[in-house]
Design a protein around this motif. Sequence first.
Motif, PDB file in Angstrom:
ATOM      1  N   ALA A 101       0.825  -1.198   0.000  1.00  0.00           N
ATOM      2  CA  ALA A 101       0.000   0.000   0.000  1.00  0.00           C
ATOM      3  C   ALA A 101       0.862   1.252   0.000  1.00  0.00           C
ATOM      4  CB  ALA A 101      -0.921  -0.006   1.229  1.00  0.00           C
ATOM      5  N   LEU A 102       2.029   1.152   0.609  1.00  0.00           N
ATOM      6  CA  LEU A 102       3.009   2.237   0.608  1.00  0.00           C
ATOM      7  C   LEU A 102       4.347   1.657   0.179  1.00  0.00           C
ATOM      8  CD1 LEU A 102       2.116   3.901   4.053  1.00  0.00           C
ATOM      9  CD2 LEU A 102       1.396   4.687   1.787  1.00  0.00           C
ATOM     10  N   SER A 103       5.231   2.490  -0.331  1.00  0.00           N
ATOM     11  CA  SER A 103       6.545   2.008  -0.735  1.00  0.00           C
ATOM     12  C   SER A 103       7.316   1.536   0.494  1.00  0.00           C
ATOM     13  CB  SER A 103       7.329   3.103  -1.460  1.00  0.00           C
ATOM     14  OG  SER A 103       7.567   4.206  -0.600  1.00  0.00           O
ATOM     15  N   ILE A 104       8.200   0.553   0.276  1.00  0.00           N
ATOM     16  CA  ILE A 104       8.868  -0.093   1.410  1.00  0.00           C
ATOM     17  C   ILE A 104       9.755   0.866   2.193  1.00  0.00           C
ATOM     18  CG2 ILE A 104       8.796  -2.414   0.422  1.00  0.00           C
ATOM     19  CD1 ILE A 104      11.661  -2.004  -0.545  1.00  0.00           C
ATOM     20  N   ASP A 105      10.371   1.830   1.518  1.00  0.00           N
ATOM     21  CA  ASP A 105      11.220   2.778   2.233  1.00  0.00           C
ATOM     22  C   ASP A 105      10.389   3.703   3.120  1.00  0.00           C
ATOM     23  OD1 ASP A 105      10.184   3.677  -0.172  1.00  0.00           O
ATOM     24  OD2 ASP A 105      11.733   5.176  -0.475  1.00  0.00           O
ATOM     25  N   LEU A 106       9.208   4.090   2.620  1.00  0.00           N
ATOM     26  CA  LEU A 106       8.316   4.926   3.432  1.00  0.00           C
ATOM     27  C   LEU A 106       7.830   4.159   4.649  1.00  0.00           C
ATOM     28  CD1 LEU A 106       6.672   7.468   3.932  1.00  0.00           C
ATOM     29  CD2 LEU A 106       4.939   6.604   2.350  1.00  0.00           C
ATOM     30  N   VAL A 107       7.501   2.886   4.481  1.00  0.00           N
ATOM     31  CA  VAL A 107       7.074   2.056   5.618  1.00  0.00           C
ATOM     32  C   VAL A 107       8.187   1.981   6.659  1.00  0.00           C
ATOM     33  CG1 VAL A 107       6.384  -0.260   6.346  1.00  0.00           C
ATOM     34  CG2 VAL A 107       5.473   0.687   4.222  1.00  0.00           C
ATOM     35  N   ALA A 108       9.416   1.801   6.192  1.00  0.00           N
ATOM     36  CA  ALA A 108      10.555   1.713   7.123  1.00  0.00           C
ATOM     37  C   ALA A 108      10.728   3.007   7.913  1.00  0.00           C
ATOM     38  CB  ALA A 108      11.829   1.387   6.343  1.00  0.00           C
ATOM     39  N   MET A 109      10.576   4.141   7.237  1.00  0.00           N
ATOM     40  CA  MET A 109      10.696   5.425   7.934  1.00  0.00           C
ATOM     41  C   MET A 109       9.539   5.631   8.924  1.00  0.00           C
ATOM     42  SD  MET A 109      13.486   6.967   7.042  1.00  0.00           S
ATOM     43  CE  MET A 109      14.121   5.299   7.282  1.00  0.00           C
ATOM     44  N   LEU A 110       8.349   5.156   8.550  1.00  0.00           N
ATOM     45  CA  LEU A 110       7.217   5.255   9.468  1.00  0.00           C
ATOM     46  C   LEU A 110       7.443   4.392  10.708  1.00  0.00           C
ATOM     47  CD1 LEU A 110       4.220   5.178   6.943  1.00  0.00           C
ATOM     48  CD2 LEU A 110       4.966   7.106   8.345  1.00  0.00           C
ATOM     49  N   ILE A 111       8.065   3.222  10.514  1.00  0.00           N
ATOM     50  CA  ILE A 111       8.419   2.373  11.654  1.00  0.00           C
ATOM     51  C   ILE A 111       9.328   3.145  12.597  1.00  0.00           C
ATOM     52  CG2 ILE A 111       9.768   0.353  12.358  1.00  0.00           C
ATOM     53  CD1 ILE A 111       8.835  -1.019   9.779  1.00  0.00           C
ATOM     54  N   MET A 112      10.357   3.743  12.033  1.00  0.00           N
ATOM     55  CA  MET A 112      11.352   4.453  12.847  1.00  0.00           C
ATOM     56  C   MET A 112      10.715   5.607  13.611  1.00  0.00           C
ATOM     57  SD  MET A 112      14.727   6.521  11.567  1.00  0.00           S
ATOM     58  CE  MET A 112      13.720   7.926  11.070  1.00  0.00           C
ATOM     59  N   ILE A 113       9.958   6.457  12.918  1.00  0.00           N
ATOM     60  CA  ILE A 113       9.402   7.636  13.589  1.00  0.00           C
ATOM     61  C   ILE A 113       8.337   7.250  14.605  1.00  0.00           C
ATOM     62  CG2 ILE A 113       7.551   8.162  11.942  1.00  0.00           C
ATOM     63  CD1 ILE A 113       9.969  10.666  13.616  1.00  0.00           C
ATOM     64  N   SER A 114       7.581   6.172  14.336  1.00  0.00           N
ATOM     65  CA  SER A 114       6.568   5.718  15.291  1.00  0.00           C
ATOM     66  C   SER A 114       7.216   5.268  16.595  1.00  0.00           C
ATOM     67  CB  SER A 114       5.749   4.568  14.695  1.00  0.00           C
ATOM     68  OG  SER A 114       5.069   4.973  13.536  1.00  0.00           O
ATOM     69  N   LEU A 115       8.310   4.546  16.472  1.00  0.00           N
ATOM     70  CA  LEU A 115       8.999   4.055  17.666  1.00  0.00           C
ATOM     71  C   LEU A 115       9.662   5.190  18.443  1.00  0.00           C
ATOM     72  CD1 LEU A 115      10.608   0.845  16.104  1.00  0.00           C
ATOM     73  CD2 LEU A 115       8.665   0.947  17.690  1.00  0.00           C
ATOM     74  N   VAL A 116      10.132   6.210  17.719  1.00  0.00           N
ATOM     75  CA  VAL A 116      10.742   7.369  18.387  1.00  0.00           C
ATOM     76  C   VAL A 116       9.679   8.192  19.097  1.00  0.00           C
ATOM     77  CG1 VAL A 116      11.950   9.558  18.009  1.00  0.00           C
ATOM     78  CG2 VAL A 116      12.730   7.493  16.835  1.00  0.00           C
ATOM     79  N   LEU A 117       8.577   8.478  18.403  1.00  0.00           N
ATOM     80  CA  LEU A 117       7.515   9.312  18.982  1.00  0.00           C
ATOM     81  C   LEU A 117       6.861   8.666  20.196  1.00  0.00           C
ATOM     82  CD1 LEU A 117       5.782  10.691  15.742  1.00  0.00           C
ATOM     83  CD2 LEU A 117       7.302  11.911  17.312  1.00  0.00           C
ATOM     84  N   THR A 118       6.797   7.342  20.201  1.00  0.00           N
ATOM     85  CA  THR A 118       6.194   6.641  21.348  1.00  0.00           C
ATOM     86  C   THR A 118       7.203   6.389  22.460  1.00  0.00           C
ATOM     87  OG1 THR A 118       6.590   4.535  20.197  1.00  0.00           O
ATOM     88  CG2 THR A 118       4.400   5.510  19.984  1.00  0.00           C
TER      89      THR A 118
END
Length: 596
Positions: free
Chosen positions: A23-40
């Motif tokens: 649904a999203l490009s793999i690099d964008l998913v990876a960056m979303l993983i990173m920022i989600s873990l940082v923000l939480t």
Amino acid sequence: MATGAIITLIVIAVAVVLFATEALSIDLVAMLIMISLVLTGVISPEEGVAGFSNPATMTVAFMFVLSAALLKTGALQSVAHQLSAIFRQNFRLGLVLMMLLIALISAFINNTPVVAVFIPVVVQIAYSSGQAPSKMLIPLSYASIMGGMCTLIGTSTNILVSGIAEQEGLPAFGMFQLGAVGVPLMLAGMAYMMLIGRKLLPERQKENLTERFGLGDYLTELQLLEGNELSGQRIMDSALVKELEMDIIEVVRNGQRFTLPPGDFTLEAGDLLKVRCDVAKVKALKERVKIIADNTLKVGDNFLGEKNTSLVELVVTAGSVFSNRTLKSLDFRRTYRAIPLAIRHRNEVLHDHLYSVPLVPGDVILAEVKQHYITNLKQMEAEQDAPFVMLSEDRLSDFNRRQFAIVMSVIAFVILTATFNLLPIMVGTLTGVLALVLARSLSMKEVYEAINWKIVFLLAGALSLGTAMGNTGLDQMIAGGLIGYLGAYGPVAIVAGLYLTTSLLTEIMSNNATAALLAPIAIATATQLGVSATPLLVAVTIAASASFMTPIGYQTNTMVYSAGGYRFRDFFRAGVSLNLMFWVLASLLIPWLFPF
């Protein structure tokens, strides 16, 4: 379960879904993983971006440059064409030699550009030798996957797992350490393909492009009569383009042909237009333009023989700028001097709304291109991060022997220094890249363009997931569950379980993401058992690349999917037995070759 572990588990679940559905490009998913873990607060900002400076990430980036340098020499194209004569004389011998050659090259060079170079050559070899391309392209992809398992630098997945091991204070993989398992699996896999797999592949003979893409349904000739409202209008301002979204491929005026006329070309009464459209659009146009009464829908069957244009098939590559974009957003006609005629999207041929179709890797775009621009397309195709593979006959690049000698010397330097632990692999690859720039084999611009930044961002983001699992203890919990289920059967059962889990997961999502997810679990499992982590990490590494059952499990499978006219079930038929064979062999070989 602690809050951090729950958050990490949710992030993993969402990431798996996004990776699997694309649904999203793999690099964008990876960056979303990173920022989600940082923000939480699961990981710190420093831990979030640490993946960018990880030796594994940097090594993968530099290996892309070495691959681009070798591709630029024309050596691979030259070798590929040498196979043609062998195939014509003995198809089986040619197939064996092709698989061995691809595996050897892929052991040291990124396999995506290798397969990109060989796809059109293999297609032409198949046609000239009377064979179906569908009998050759899956073996091409499988051979590149199997070759990549045999060395540390064979694929980015191997480097990634080695980097994760180093990060946890464990020994990194040696240059040829994986080959102890990879080579036997490769030989067994090739034997399977020659004896069994080849018979399971479909035999879809060459189709006429008119039949393959249904061109007769929408290439139509329209003649403008006196008094029509289009006389004196530029193409870009006409109702044909603005309202009915027709592409004017050619204008014939007083016996003179204007091929792929520009948007500011002015139409005149009496012009005969060749347009891309469907019947419904022509009927709608009748109310606005006076079209010749008879032969209104005259279909042009002779466009293949025209001298000023060529039909080309452009296969969208993995990581391409085309991926998840439309032809309209790419400004396809102006940027590539081409008019799209059809898109083969998975198993479906699309004729309508071509400019608004989101493209995915493996899609084939049929386009009509002015012949003088074919050279430009070939130059784009020869780049490391090529947006497409062009299926055409005349592809042979000039072989530069001097540059080939320089590049091979640099690659040999990288291999030797890593093999004998003279330099860390990252330092060796960086030194090699700088040597190529100083030797003028590559410019700095070419270095930047050669790096597949999508993979770099994917690796950096995926590594943060491993950090989160370690911080929250989730890796230890999952490892405890794995030991609880399989521990009673011994470490060999755990190797088999890890391999099978990795193998199934990598069929539906990125192999790098799968490896980044399961490598920390393998390390935690070894720690709890009090055994060496090496066999478990080898199992994850090999299984993450051994994707044969689906066209989406590995990027080279995706590339040959449409080019060979395959269907999803074709990969499953040929690959399911191969996956099972690899699972059994790896489960027996790994504990024997890498004792606990």
